[in-house]
Design an enzyme around this catalytic site. Structure first.
Site, PDB file in Angstrom:
ATOM      1  CB  VAL A 286      -1.032  -0.009   1.195  1.00 17.50           C
ATOM      2  CG1 VAL A 286      -1.726   1.147   1.434  1.00 17.50           C
ATOM      3  CG2 VAL A 286      -1.988  -1.075   0.884  1.00 17.50           C
ATOM      4  CB  ALA A 287       4.233   2.070   1.812  1.00 19.04           C
ATOM      5  CB  ILE A 289       0.027   1.234  -4.647  1.00 20.64           C
ATOM      6  CG1 ILE A 289       0.395  -0.170  -5.029  1.00 20.64           C
ATOM      7  CG2 ILE A 289      -0.972   1.914  -5.508  1.00 20.64           C
ATOM      8  CD1 ILE A 289      -0.684  -1.509  -4.756  1.00 20.64           C
ATOM      9  CD  GLU A 291      -2.224   4.053  -1.441  1.00 26.49           C
ATOM     10  OE1 GLU A 291      -1.517   4.874  -1.630  1.00 26.49           O
ATOM     11  OE2 GLU A 291      -2.363   3.028  -0.718  1.00 26.49           O
ATOM     12  CG  ASP A 333      -9.152  22.789 -43.939  1.00 32.00           C
ATOM     13  OD1 ASP A 333      -8.732  22.463 -45.059  1.00 32.00           O
ATOM     14  OD2 ASP A 333     -10.260  23.374 -43.545  1.00 32.00           O
ATOM     15  CG  ASN A 709       0.785   6.387   0.752  1.00 31.57           C
ATOM     16  OD1 ASN A 709       1.687   6.903   1.229  1.00 31.57           O
ATOM     17  ND2 ASN A 709       0.629   5.248   0.304  1.00 31.57           N
TER      18      ASN A 709
END
Length: 885
Positions: A286-287, A289, A291, A333, A709
């Site tokens: 978790v640390a 990733i 989040e 164009d 986080n």
């Protein structure tokens, strides 16, 4: 091909009669067999499916799995389930999925816009009678009657045409209405703009009338082919999406490997406590990733799109902002994009001299000048009423030119009333009116220079009317050819007093004008800025090669005709040869819609990030195929607006360059935010692992990591997106679309991570060894870990390393406010009773009944240590600047 068929061949192949039309039975049978004259409906994904697909993206899946594992482990360890971690993680996943769903739901209207162009009613011959039927009931073989002011309901091969002019700019890119006729074209292959006996679906009749046979409708029409192309074109992933996918992949791999390695290490050191070890490994995952990363990116992009709307850039898809910043080729164009989409008189041939319009001075007492201005105004049906201009673009240009000299054209025409006229005819290429001027009937004629000179016997020179000799005629014609070679459309003027001779004979030549749809002045500046930014600009148009080259020269896109290529030339080569040509050719003229898409595809195969700019129906497939499609908000068709990613509200090409600058800056901000988040996470993991391995004490709990986080990183990273733009980025070359977020910044990333982790570890051991307190050590470790990023984040947001750190720059007050708020919140969870019970645990894992209070000595140590990373980063930046200089 229908343009080279005779009437008999048309009747035979289409099973119809031009005289009688289809019978009711034939029409019903064809309608039943081939279907209605409408675009095929496509099935769109339901919003719920889009939402579910967003939930199973890699990063979302990893977060969901981490949340589930946290619940299972909590149940094993504590015999109860704590849903806090799981709820927080799932909330982030759901918010991200909702954002993606909303964006996709907004963007899928291309085919609906195409369908709105179909006309509800059409006039046809059925059973020998003229009837009006719904346009959706038209079938191949129907004989259709066309009139001015109406849209074409299908692709129609003309068999009769009278003064027919059709505005095809939205389909072919022609800047003025084109003349149509029913003559057979004895060629095998022609671009759309050269099929003068075909009227195309959804183009507009500006003048005349015609009768024709319907040869293609619905998806078989040219507009139908475009609709099919738009619906079948797969949207490429944007560079930002590719980079985020790559980042997600590597973060996922690192998180899984690290979690397994940590679990394995602690399992073999203490097999009996495997549930705790499992929780530790999940905590590490978790640390690792980030989040909040997707939320941070989404918020930065949203803030950028809001900022772009203030400069007339409407962004339909968040990722499009960053994509625009990474383009290295802009395919544009011509008509209405690089030019003003307004015919303008640029040169005047008067007294056999070529004058710029601002150099021409009208002397009202001069008969020559008087008749010249009269001819431009009176032999003209255009009206300029307030902001509305009504009439043929060529005649509107003449009215605009004379407006600076005379009173309103409507008042002038009342003063000199028209008493007779001969309308313009495509065979004669002349228009004549007879006006009563000072009680005399004066004949005024305008038309093509070669046709008009044939009817002239005299010329006005130096206030005298003299015979128009062969030599003088050659001089006049040479002047006109000079303007034609500059891509100006030349229109000549003559007059006489009415006599017994035919109106269009024995005329006196007055002069001529050269007109063109001129480049936008701001487009010239914008293209120059694009070149400075390392961006090539390609012009792709349906106009003639000569006109395209002349405009491109003024825009400084090309300097030689060798760099101009036609649609016929594109058809004669394969893709490999076209790719070779694309290395030098910057202008493509007389192209079809499929040519534009082919050009974009070849550029993409050459690894370019391509932006396609256009405003017509013919641009829709290439707008959809390009990495970033840009259309015009005022002149753009509904089709182009729905196919594009970005809409320019002011139709200003220079606004694209503002968008590129914003895109480059938003990428820089996202890159800084990602480096900040990832480096902080790495520092957190390093500190956790090293302290745990050395002391067997976990310095951070799950609640500390989630706080760090989800709250601290988000609170500090989002304001990076509110930073002031760095103008120096437009001096850089476009970045490689395969470049990762960490290109040229890996050393920076690891330096920040290691110096932050070292500060946390050093603070922990000072508290543990010097002050002999595991509790104090853990508290100061949490404090330094959460506060250090707040202190050094401002150093990360400083300009590029090519700019000195001490150089003056604008302050980011949003970030400064977030820094102070972050520090206050962090000190609150340490020093305020009640809050510290939630966030601070005993090193053994027991929740404090009364958490210890840090001594003033340890408080000073932590304050000093949280400033160490800042000092290191500033020193690192200064050294890097000196090296790069």
């Amino acid at each position: 091909m229908w343009f080279n068929k005779t009437e008999e061949e048309l009747e035979q192949e289409l099973e119809t009669s031009i005289e009688q039309g289809l019978t009711t039975e034939q029409a019903q049978a064809k309608l039943k067999k081939n279907g209605k004259n409408e675009l095929v409906k496509t099935k769109n994904r339901h919003w719920s499916l889009i939402f579910l697909l967003a939930l199973i993206e890699p990063l979302s899946l990893i977060l969901i799995i981490s949340g589930v594992i946290s619940i299972v482990v909590e149940r094993i360890i504590n015999q109860h389930i704590d849903f806090i971690d799981f709820i927080v993680i799932m909330t982030i996943v759901i918010i991200n999925a909702l954002i993606q769903t909303i964006q996709q739901m907004k963007a899928r209207k291309s085919l609906e816009a195409l369908k709105q162009l179909t006309i509800p009613m059409a006039v046809v011959k059925r059973n020998g009678e003229i009837v009006e039927i719904p346009a959706v009931e038209l079938v191949v073989g129907d004989v259709v009657i066309l009139e001015a002011g109406k849209y074409i309901p299908a692709d129609i091969r003309l068999v009769e045409a009278s003064n027919l002019q059709i505005d095809e700019s939205a389909l072919t890119g022609e800047s003025v209405p084109v003349e149509k006729n029913s003559k057979i074209i004895n060629k095998d292959k022609l671009v759309l703009a050269e099929r003068h006996n075909i009227a195309f679906m959804s183009t507009f009749i500006t003048n005349g009338r015609a009768i024709g046979v319907l040869v293609a409708n619905a998806v078989d029409s040219e507009i139908g082919k475009i609709a099919k192309s738009v619906s079948e074109t797969k949207q490429n992933k944007t560079p930002l999406q590719l980079r985020l996918a790559k980042l997600t992949k590597w973060v996922s791999v690192v998180a899984v490997i690290l979690a397994i390695a940590v679990f394995g290490f602690f399992f073999f050191t203490d097999k009996n406590d495997w549930p705790v070890n499992m929780m530790t490994s999940v905590t590490i995952a978790v640390a690792v990733i980030p989040e909040s990363l997707m939320v941070i990116v989404s918020v930065i992009l949203s803030l950028s799109t809001k900022r772009m709307s203030n400069v007339n850039v409407i962004v339909k898809k968040l990722d499009a902002v960053e994509t625009l910043g990474s383009v290295n080729i802009i395919c544009s164009d011509k008509t209405g994009t690089l030019t003003q989409n307004k015919m303008t008189v640029k040169e005047v041939i008067f007294n056999n001299n070529i004058l710029k319009t601002n150099a021409y001075k009208c002397h009202k007492e001069s008969p020559h000048h008087q008749h010249f201005i009269n001819c431009l105004t009176l032999c003209n049906d255009a009206i300029n009423e307030k902001k509305e201009k009504i009439g043929d673009p060529t005649e509107i240009a003449l009215v605009d030119f004379t407006r600076a000299i005379i009173i309103r054209e409507t008042e002038w025409r009342k003063k000199y009333k028209r008493v007779d006229e001969i309308p313009f005819d495509s065979d004669r290429k002349l228009m004549t009116t007879v006006n009563k001027v000072n009680n005399k009937k004066i004949v005024y004629t305008k038309g093509a220079i070669d046709q008009l000179l044939e009817q002239c016997t005299k010329i006005y020179l130096d206030e005298k009317i003299i015979p128009l000799t062969t030599e003088l005629k050659k001089i006049v014609y040479a002047k006109a050819m000079k303007l034609s070679h500059e891509a100006l459309r030349v229109l000549a003027f003559a007059f006489k007093e009415q006599d017994d001779s035919p109106l269009e004979s024995d005329l006196i030549f007055l002069g001529a004008v050269g007109m063109i749809d001129p480049p936008r002045p701001e487009a010239i500046v914008a293209i120059e800025k694009a070149h400075h930014a390392g961006i090539r600009v390609l012009m792709i148009t349906g106009d003639h090669k000569v006109t395209a080259f002349a405009i491109a020269q003024q825009l400084k896109i090309v300097d030689s005709e060798e760099n101009v290529m036609s649609g016929h030339q594109i058809d004669s080569i394969d893709n490999d040869q076209l790719k070779e040509k694309l290395k030098t050719v910057n202008v493509f003229a007389r192209v079809n819609p499929e040519h534009k898409t082919r050009i974009v595809e070849c550029l993409q195969e050459l690894n370019y990030v391509v932006s396609m700019t256009g405003d017509g129906v013919n641009d829709a497939p290439s707008l959809n195929k390009a990495d970033i499609g840009v259309t015009m908000g005022i002149t753009g068709t509904d089709v182009s607006k729905e196919a594009a990613n970005i809409i320019l509200q002011d139709d200003n090409f220079s606004t694209i360059i503002k968008g590129v600058e914003e895109g480059r800056n938003v990428y820089q901000k996202i890159k800084r935010a990602i480096i900040f988040v990832i480096s902080a996470n790495i520092a957190e993991v390093l500190a956790f692992l090293l302290i745990s391995i050395i002391t067997t004490i976990k310095p951070f709990e799950s609640v500390n990591i989630l706080w760090f986080n989800l709250i601290i990183e988000t609170l500090l990273a989002i304001p990076i997106g509110l930073d002031h733009n760095d103008g120096s980025l437009m001096l850089d070359k476009p970045r490689n679309k395969k470049e990762s977020f960490f290109s040229h910044e890996l050393l920076t990333l690891f330096f920040i991570s290691f110096i932050t982790a070292a500060s946390v570890i050093a603070t922990f051991f000072i508290g543990r060894e010097v002050f002999d307190s595991n509790a104090d050590a853990k508290i100061v470790a949490v404090l330094v870990m959460t506060c250090a990023p707040a202190i050094y984040v401002y150093a990360i947001r400083l300009p590029n390393y090519k700019i000195k750190y001490h150089q003056k720059h604008k302050l980011n007050y949003y970030l400064l406010g977030s820094i102070f708020l972050t520090l206050i919140l962090n000190f609150m969870i340490v020093y305020i009773p009640g809050l510290n019970q939630i966030f601070l645990n005993d090193p053994t894992g027991v929740i404090y009944s009364t958490p210890p209070t840090l001594s003033w000595q340890m408080s000073l140590v932590s304050l000093a240590m949280m400033c160490v990373p800042l000092a290191g980063i500033v020193l690192y930046g200064q050294i890097r600047y000196l090296i790069k200089r």
